[in-house]
Design a protein around this motif. Structure first.
Motif, PDB file in Angstrom:
ATOM      1  N   SER A   1     -26.591 -55.971 -42.348  1.00  0.00           N
ATOM      2  CA  SER A   1     -27.368 -56.146 -41.116  1.00  0.00           C
ATOM      3  C   SER A   1     -28.610 -56.994 -41.357  1.00  0.00           C
ATOM      4  O   SER A   1     -28.984 -57.811 -40.516  1.00  0.00           O
TER       5      SER A   1
ATOM      6  N   GLN B   1     -27.443 -60.589 -41.829  1.00  0.00           N
ATOM      7  CA  GLN B   1     -27.027 -61.132 -40.536  1.00  0.00           C
ATOM      8  C   GLN B   1     -28.239 -61.454 -39.663  1.00  0.00           C
ATOM      9  O   GLN B   1     -28.251 -62.465 -38.944  1.00  0.00           O
ATOM     10  N   SER B   2     -29.266 -60.623 -39.732  1.00  0.00           N
ATOM     11  CA  SER B   2     -30.475 -60.861 -38.936  1.00  0.00           C
ATOM     12  C   SER B   2     -31.226 -62.100 -39.400  1.00  0.00           C
ATOM     13  O   SER B   2     -31.885 -62.767 -38.609  1.00  0.00           O
TER      14      SER B   2
ATOM     15  N   THR C   1     -28.290 -65.241 -38.657  1.00  0.00           N
ATOM     16  CA  THR C   1     -28.001 -65.456 -37.229  1.00  0.00           C
ATOM     17  C   THR C   1     -28.955 -64.606 -36.394  1.00  0.00           C
ATOM     18  O   THR C   1     -28.551 -63.583 -35.828  1.00  0.00           O
ATOM     19  N   PRO C   2     -30.205 -65.009 -36.317  1.00  0.00           N
ATOM     20  CA  PRO C   2     -31.221 -64.185 -35.655  1.00  0.00           C
ATOM     21  C   PRO C   2     -31.019 -64.089 -34.145  1.00  0.00           C
ATOM     22  O   PRO C   2     -30.452 -64.971 -33.511  1.00  0.00           O
ATOM     23  N   ASN C   3     -31.489 -62.960 -33.595  1.00  0.00           N
ATOM     24  CA  ASN C   3     -31.541 -62.769 -32.150  1.00  0.00           C
ATOM     25  C   ASN C   3     -32.905 -62.192 -31.797  1.00  0.00           C
ATOM     26  O   ASN C   3     -33.795 -62.131 -32.647  1.00  0.00           O
TER      27      ASN C   3
ATOM     28  N   SER D   1     -34.106 -59.420 -34.189  1.00  0.00           N
ATOM     29  CA  SER D   1     -33.972 -59.611 -35.638  1.00  0.00           C
ATOM     30  C   SER D   1     -35.231 -59.226 -36.397  1.00  0.00           C
ATOM     31  O   SER D   1     -35.160 -58.798 -37.550  1.00  0.00           O
TER      32      SER D   1
ATOM     33  N   PHE E   1     -34.602 -55.680 -37.398  1.00  0.00           N
ATOM     34  CA  PHE E   1     -33.499 -55.407 -38.311  1.00  0.00           C
ATOM     35  C   PHE E   1     -33.708 -55.977 -39.709  1.00  0.00           C
ATOM     36  O   PHE E   1     -32.978 -55.627 -40.631  1.00  0.00           O
ATOM     37  N   ILE E   2     -34.696 -56.816 -39.875  1.00  0.00           N
ATOM     38  CA  ILE E   2     -35.038 -57.288 -41.216  1.00  0.00           C
ATOM     39  C   ILE E   2     -35.682 -56.164 -42.022  1.00  0.00           C
ATOM     40  O   ILE E   2     -35.634 -56.151 -43.248  1.00  0.00           O
TER      41      ILE E   2
ATOM     42  N   SER F   1     -32.610 -51.063 -40.396  1.00  0.00           N
ATOM     43  CA  SER F   1     -31.237 -51.513 -40.596  1.00  0.00           C
ATOM     44  C   SER F   1     -30.482 -50.757 -41.684  1.00  0.00           C
ATOM     45  O   SER F   1     -29.252 -50.661 -41.631  1.00  0.00           O
TER      46      SER F   1
END
Length: 198
Positions: free
Chosen positions: A76, A79-80, A83-85, A88, A91-92, A97
């Protein structure tokens, strides 16, 4: 069986347990990368990426489940970053996460173990529900505790509304995820246990 699981609980991994950790963690990661780990619902997307963690925990004990959850959580973070949203930033943080994902394995196993029922399917189902809700509410609670202000800004809502929105998401996502996790986990675990007995 109980003796074997107590050894696993003490942290002694055999070759089989290490292989199961790697295989189920890889399945969880592939579900995330492929997009198959998310099931579209009318109001949200339900994740099934916690299911390999739950299966590993019920079959092989809490430490095996925790290790699969650890790898799920580390994925996770990666992925953060890659491919950040809009969430993110949360979740870092491993507390968001990783920690709840590690706890999936622990709570799923002990919910399964401590459920008093002669029906194995019921015990597995309880473990699946508890493990799934640990993921949903654990992640969202940590977001609220650590990042309520940033969450409110990212969503364009007031800070006062952050808790309502976050736990609204938890309910909307958490209930379907728990149902789906139970529907998938119970037959898989029952089939594996039956095969092991034979």
């Amino acid at each position: 069986m109980e003796k074997t699981q107590s050894l696993r609980s003490a942290g002694k991994f055999g070759v089989r347990q290490i292989a199961i950790i790697g295989m189920l963690a890889a399945i969880s990661i592939m579900l995330g990368l492929s997009g198959f780990g998310f099931i579209p619902l009318p109001t949200a997307k339900a994740t099934i990426m916690q299911i390999p963690v739950i299966i590993g925990a019920i079959l092989e004990g809490p430490l095996v489940g925790a290790m699969i959850g650890l790898l799920f959580g580390l994925f996770s973070i990666i992925q953060s970053i890659t491919t950040p949203n809009i969430l993110s930033f949360a979740f870092i943080n491993p507390l968001v996460s990783v920690l709840p994902r590690v706890l999936i394995g622990v709570t799923a196993y002990y919910a399964y173990k401590w459920t008093r029922s002669e029906r194995e399917g019921v015990r597995i189902g309880v473990g699946a529900v508890v493990g799934s809700l640990t993921n949903t509410f654990g992640v969202l609670t940590m977001i609220y505790v650590l990042y309520a202000a940033q969450f409110a800004t990212a969503r364009g809502i007031s800070l006062e509304a952050a808790a309502q929105v976050i736990y609204g998401i938890a309910l909307v996502n958490g209930v379907p995820e728990a149902i789906i996790a139970t529907a998938i986990t119970v037959p898989i675990v029952l089939a594996i246990k039956k095969r092991q007995k034979n």
